[in-house]
Write a protein that holds these residues in place. Structure first.
Motif, PDB file in Angstrom:
ATOM      1  N   GLU A  21      13.189   4.343  -2.581  1.00  0.00           N
ATOM      2  CA  GLU A  21      12.081   3.384  -2.437  1.00  0.00           C
ATOM      3  C   GLU A  21      11.070   3.432  -3.582  1.00  0.00           C
ATOM      4  OE1 GLU A  21      10.234   2.286   1.548  1.00  0.00           O
ATOM      5  OE2 GLU A  21       8.622   3.499   0.662  1.00  0.00           O
ATOM      6  N   PRO A  22      10.729   4.600  -4.128  1.00  0.00           N
ATOM      7  CA  PRO A  22       9.672   4.638  -5.152  1.00  0.00           C
ATOM      8  C   PRO A  22      10.066   4.071  -6.516  1.00  0.00           C
ATOM      9  CG  PRO A  22      10.008   6.806  -4.134  1.00  0.00           C
ATOM     10  CD  PRO A  22      11.168   5.953  -3.766  1.00  0.00           C
ATOM     11  N   LEU A  23      11.347   3.902  -6.767  1.00  0.00           N
ATOM     12  CA  LEU A  23      11.795   3.716  -8.142  1.00  0.00           C
ATOM     13  C   LEU A  23      11.495   2.344  -8.739  1.00  0.00           C
ATOM     14  CD1 LEU A  23      15.156   5.685  -7.995  1.00  0.00           C
ATOM     15  CD2 LEU A  23      12.889   6.462  -8.744  1.00  0.00           C
ATOM     16  N   ASP A  24      11.199   1.344  -7.918  1.00  0.00           N
ATOM     17  CA  ASP A  24      10.862   0.031  -8.480  1.00  0.00           C
ATOM     18  C   ASP A  24       9.474  -0.424  -8.040  1.00  0.00           C
ATOM     19  OD1 ASP A  24      11.411  -0.502  -5.825  1.00  0.00           O
ATOM     20  OD2 ASP A  24      12.376  -2.430  -6.241  1.00  0.00           O
ATOM     21  N   LYS A  25       8.612   0.576  -7.754  1.00  0.00           N
ATOM     22  CA  LYS A  25       7.254   0.264  -7.293  1.00  0.00           C
ATOM     23  C   LYS A  25       6.218   0.828  -8.246  1.00  0.00           C
ATOM     24  CE  LYS A  25       9.032  -1.027  -3.219  1.00  0.00           C
ATOM     25  NZ  LYS A  25      10.417  -0.575  -3.371  1.00  0.00           N
ATOM     26  N   ALA A  26       5.171   0.063  -8.522  1.00  0.00           N
ATOM     27  CA  ALA A  26       4.054   0.577  -9.319  1.00  0.00           C
ATOM     28  C   ALA A  26       3.448   1.772  -8.599  1.00  0.00           C
ATOM     29  CB  ALA A  26       2.992  -0.507  -9.525  1.00  0.00           C
ATOM     30  N   GLY A  27       3.262   2.875  -9.326  1.00  0.00           N
ATOM     31  CA  GLY A  27       2.730   4.078  -8.717  1.00  0.00           C
ATOM     32  C   GLY A  27       3.740   4.863  -7.913  1.00  0.00           C
ATOM     33  N   ALA A  28       4.976   4.378  -7.862  1.00  0.00           N
ATOM     34  CA  ALA A  28       6.099   5.066  -7.201  1.00  0.00           C
ATOM     35  C   ALA A  28       5.965   5.136  -5.683  1.00  0.00           C
ATOM     36  CB  ALA A  28       6.298   6.471  -7.783  1.00  0.00           C
ATOM     37  N   TYR A  29       5.304   4.140  -5.068  1.00  0.00           N
ATOM     38  CA  TYR A  29       5.267   4.120  -3.611  1.00  0.00           C
ATOM     39  C   TYR A  29       5.122   2.699  -3.099  1.00  0.00           C
ATOM     40  CZ  TYR A  29       0.209   3.223  -3.435  1.00  0.00           C
ATOM     41  OH  TYR A  29      -1.045   2.661  -3.562  1.00  0.00           O
ATOM     42  N   ALA A  30       5.530   2.500  -1.853  1.00  0.00           N
ATOM     43  CA  ALA A  30       5.367   1.215  -1.178  1.00  0.00           C
ATOM     44  C   ALA A  30       4.503   1.426   0.055  1.00  0.00           C
ATOM     45  CB  ALA A  30       6.726   0.643  -0.780  1.00  0.00           C
ATOM     46  N   ILE A  31       3.337   0.816   0.080  1.00  0.00           N
ATOM     47  CA  ILE A  31       2.431   0.989   1.217  1.00  0.00           C
ATOM     48  C   ILE A  31       3.037   0.409   2.489  1.00  0.00           C
ATOM     49  CG2 ILE A  31       1.165  -1.179   0.837  1.00  0.00           C
ATOM     50  CD1 ILE A  31      -1.393   0.334   1.650  1.00  0.00           C
ATOM     51  N   GLN A  32       3.915  -0.572   2.331  1.00  0.00           N
ATOM     52  CA  GLN A  32       4.550  -1.198   3.488  1.00  0.00           C
ATOM     53  C   GLN A  32       5.819  -0.478   3.915  1.00  0.00           C
ATOM     54  OE1 GLN A  32       4.683  -2.170   0.420  1.00  0.00           O
ATOM     55  NE2 GLN A  32       6.520  -3.358  -0.066  1.00  0.00           N
ATOM     56  N   GLY A  33       6.129   0.639   3.237  1.00  0.00           N
ATOM     57  CA  GLY A  33       7.342   1.384   3.543  1.00  0.00           C
ATOM     58  C   GLY A  33       7.048   2.772   4.065  1.00  0.00           C
ATOM     59  N   TYR A  34       7.913   3.713   3.725  1.00  0.00           N
ATOM     60  CA  TYR A  34       7.823   5.090   4.215  1.00  0.00           C
ATOM     61  C   TYR A  34       6.495   5.747   3.845  1.00  0.00           C
ATOM     62  CZ  TYR A  34       9.364   9.952   4.964  1.00  0.00           C
ATOM     63  OH  TYR A  34       9.488  11.244   5.390  1.00  0.00           O
ATOM     64  N   ALA A  35       5.954   5.411   2.672  1.00  0.00           N
ATOM     65  CA  ALA A  35       4.723   6.042   2.192  1.00  0.00           C
ATOM     66  C   ALA A  35       3.509   5.702   3.040  1.00  0.00           C
ATOM     67  CB  ALA A  35       4.459   5.658   0.739  1.00  0.00           C
ATOM     68  N   ALA A  36       3.637   4.731   3.936  1.00  0.00           N
ATOM     69  CA  ALA A  36       2.507   4.378   4.809  1.00  0.00           C
ATOM     70  C   ALA A  36       2.015   5.582   5.607  1.00  0.00           C
ATOM     71  CB  ALA A  36       2.920   3.253   5.763  1.00  0.00           C
ATOM     72  N   ARG A  37       2.900   6.530   5.884  1.00  0.00           N
ATOM     73  CA  ARG A  37       2.525   7.709   6.673  1.00  0.00           C
ATOM     74  C   ARG A  37       1.535   8.601   5.945  1.00  0.00           C
ATOM     75  NH1 ARG A  37       7.497  11.162   7.988  1.00  0.00           N
ATOM     76  NH2 ARG A  37       8.276   9.137   8.660  1.00  0.00           N
ATOM     77  N   TRP A  38       1.391   8.421   4.635  1.00  0.00           N
ATOM     78  CA  TRP A  38       0.490   9.264   3.839  1.00  0.00           C
ATOM     79  C   TRP A  38      -0.837   8.573   3.512  1.00  0.00           C
ATOM     80  CZ3 TRP A  38       5.189   9.663   0.148  1.00  0.00           C
ATOM     81  CH2 TRP A  38       6.140  10.538   0.690  1.00  0.00           C
ATOM     82  N   ILE A  39      -1.033   7.357   4.003  1.00  0.00           N
ATOM     83  CA  ILE A  39      -2.200   6.569   3.586  1.00  0.00           C
ATOM     84  C   ILE A  39      -3.113   6.338   4.782  1.00  0.00           C
ATOM     85  CG2 ILE A  39      -2.950   4.384   2.555  1.00  0.00           C
ATOM     86  CD1 ILE A  39      -0.188   4.278   1.167  1.00  0.00           C
ATOM     87  N   PRO A  40      -4.160   7.164   4.940  1.00  0.00           N
ATOM     88  CA  PRO A  40      -5.040   7.030   6.100  1.00  0.00           C
ATOM     89  C   PRO A  40      -6.008   5.854   6.011  1.00  0.00           C
ATOM     90  CG  PRO A  40      -5.808   8.811   4.702  1.00  0.00           C
ATOM     91  CD  PRO A  40      -4.497   8.355   4.120  1.00  0.00           C
ATOM     92  N   ARG A  41      -6.308   5.404   4.794  1.00  0.00           N
ATOM     93  CA  ARG A  41      -7.236   4.273   4.688  1.00  0.00           C
ATOM     94  C   ARG A  41      -7.138   3.613   3.309  1.00  0.00           C
ATOM     95  NH1 ARG A  41     -10.452   8.729   4.099  1.00  0.00           N
ATOM     96  NH2 ARG A  41     -11.725   8.844   2.213  1.00  0.00           N
ATOM     97  N   ILE A  42      -7.555   2.356   3.318  1.00  0.00           N
ATOM     98  CA  ILE A  42      -7.716   1.621   2.062  1.00  0.00           C
ATOM     99  C   ILE A  42      -9.049   0.887   2.124  1.00  0.00           C
ATOM    100  CG2 ILE A  42      -5.209   1.298   1.854  1.00  0.00           C
ATOM    101  CD1 ILE A  42      -5.691  -1.690   2.462  1.00  0.00           C
ATOM    102  N   GLU A  43      -9.553   0.521   0.968  1.00  0.00           N
ATOM    103  CA  GLU A  43     -10.754  -0.316   0.883  1.00  0.00           C
ATOM    104  C   GLU A  43     -10.401  -1.510   0.019  1.00  0.00           C
ATOM    105  OE1 GLU A  43     -14.317   1.695  -0.295  1.00  0.00           O
ATOM    106  OE2 GLU A  43     -13.834   3.494   0.864  1.00  0.00           O
ATOM    107  N   GLY A  44     -10.298  -2.667   0.656  1.00  0.00           N
ATOM    108  CA  GLY A  44      -9.918  -3.865  -0.070  1.00  0.00           C
ATOM    109  C   GLY A  44      -8.725  -4.537   0.586  1.00  0.00           C
ATOM    110  N   CYS A  45      -8.039  -5.359  -0.169  1.00  0.00           N
ATOM    111  CA  CYS A  45      -6.949  -6.178   0.348  1.00  0.00           C
ATOM    112  C   CYS A  45      -5.640  -5.387   0.435  1.00  0.00           C
ATOM    113  CB  CYS A  45      -6.762  -7.406  -0.549  1.00  0.00           C
ATOM    114  SG  CYS A  45      -5.364  -8.457  -0.101  1.00  0.00           S
ATOM    115  N   TYR A  46      -5.091  -5.301   1.644  1.00  0.00           N
ATOM    116  CA  TYR A  46      -3.807  -4.621   1.841  1.00  0.00           C
ATOM    117  C   TYR A  46      -2.699  -5.300   1.035  1.00  0.00           C
ATOM    118  CZ  TYR A  46       0.610  -3.610   4.237  1.00  0.00           C
ATOM    119  OH  TYR A  46       1.913  -3.288   4.511  1.00  0.00           O
TER     120      TYR A  46
END
Length: 200
Positions: A146-171
């Protein structure tokens, strides 16, 4: 006629969800960072260059009855002043995810709309906070591909969502396209207003 100057399946999906009808032509450009180029300028420049290149390619389709409108976008992740694009390989993905672990970073997306008479640009910025991620978790994530074609090597809408407790701004900006800003920019492009350049 609206053309999306991007092969990103995420941008395709977001525009479709927003109810837009469009065609896709990916822009094949050099995306190297210019010397001393700030991140905001970088994503805005690339989004405009992508849109302009595709508009030039399909210029013959532009008619008064059906004006050609091309949308370009570019996203990057910034942490510690470093611009993180898509990782070049698994080692680069590991480096990026290690940098992001336990910290807050910024996601910037530049959007540009090109018509026969206008070039409009905008910028969206979102802060994203990561929990601490272990080396083994990072390794497992990289194996998924999943990380290999994403800016920053993660997809917020994918598996990495489990590591993101909050955002400020547009999802949706983090996914790859700030939809509300994009719709507003397209509406301005299709209005009868004179040619302008929008930056923020």
């Amino acid at each position: 006629m609206l053309i999306l100057a991007s092969a990103s399946p995420r941008r395709h999906e977001l525009l479709t969800q927003a109810g837009l009808e469009f065609k896709i032509t990916a822009a094949n450009l050099n995306e190297d960072l210019l010397e001393n180029e700030p991140a905001a300028a970088y994503v805005q420049r690339l989004s405009e260059e992508k849109a302009q290149a595709v508009w030039n390619l399909h210029e013959s389709l532009d008619t008064p009855e059906d004006p050609l409108v091309v949308l370009g976008a570019d996203t990057c992740v910034v942490v510690d002043g470093q611009i993180l694009g898509k990782p070049t390989d698994t080692a680069d993905a590991r480096r990026m995810l290690t940098l992001l672990s336990g910290r807050t970073h910024v996601v910037l997306t530049g959007i540009a709309v090109v018509t026969g008479t206008k070039v409009l640009r905008d910028l969206d910025i979102t802060q994203v906070t990561f929990n601490c991620v272990t080396d083994s978790e990072i390794a497992q994530y990289i194996v998924s591909g999943e990380p290999l074609d994403k800016a920053g090597a993660y997809a917020i809408q994918g598996y990495a969502a489990r590591w993101i407790p909050r955002i400020e701004g547009c999802y949706f900006n983090v996914v790859g396209l700030p939809i509300a800003r994009t719709i507003a920019l397209l509406a301005e492009a299709e209005s009868g207003a004179p040619s302008t350049l929008v930056e923020s």
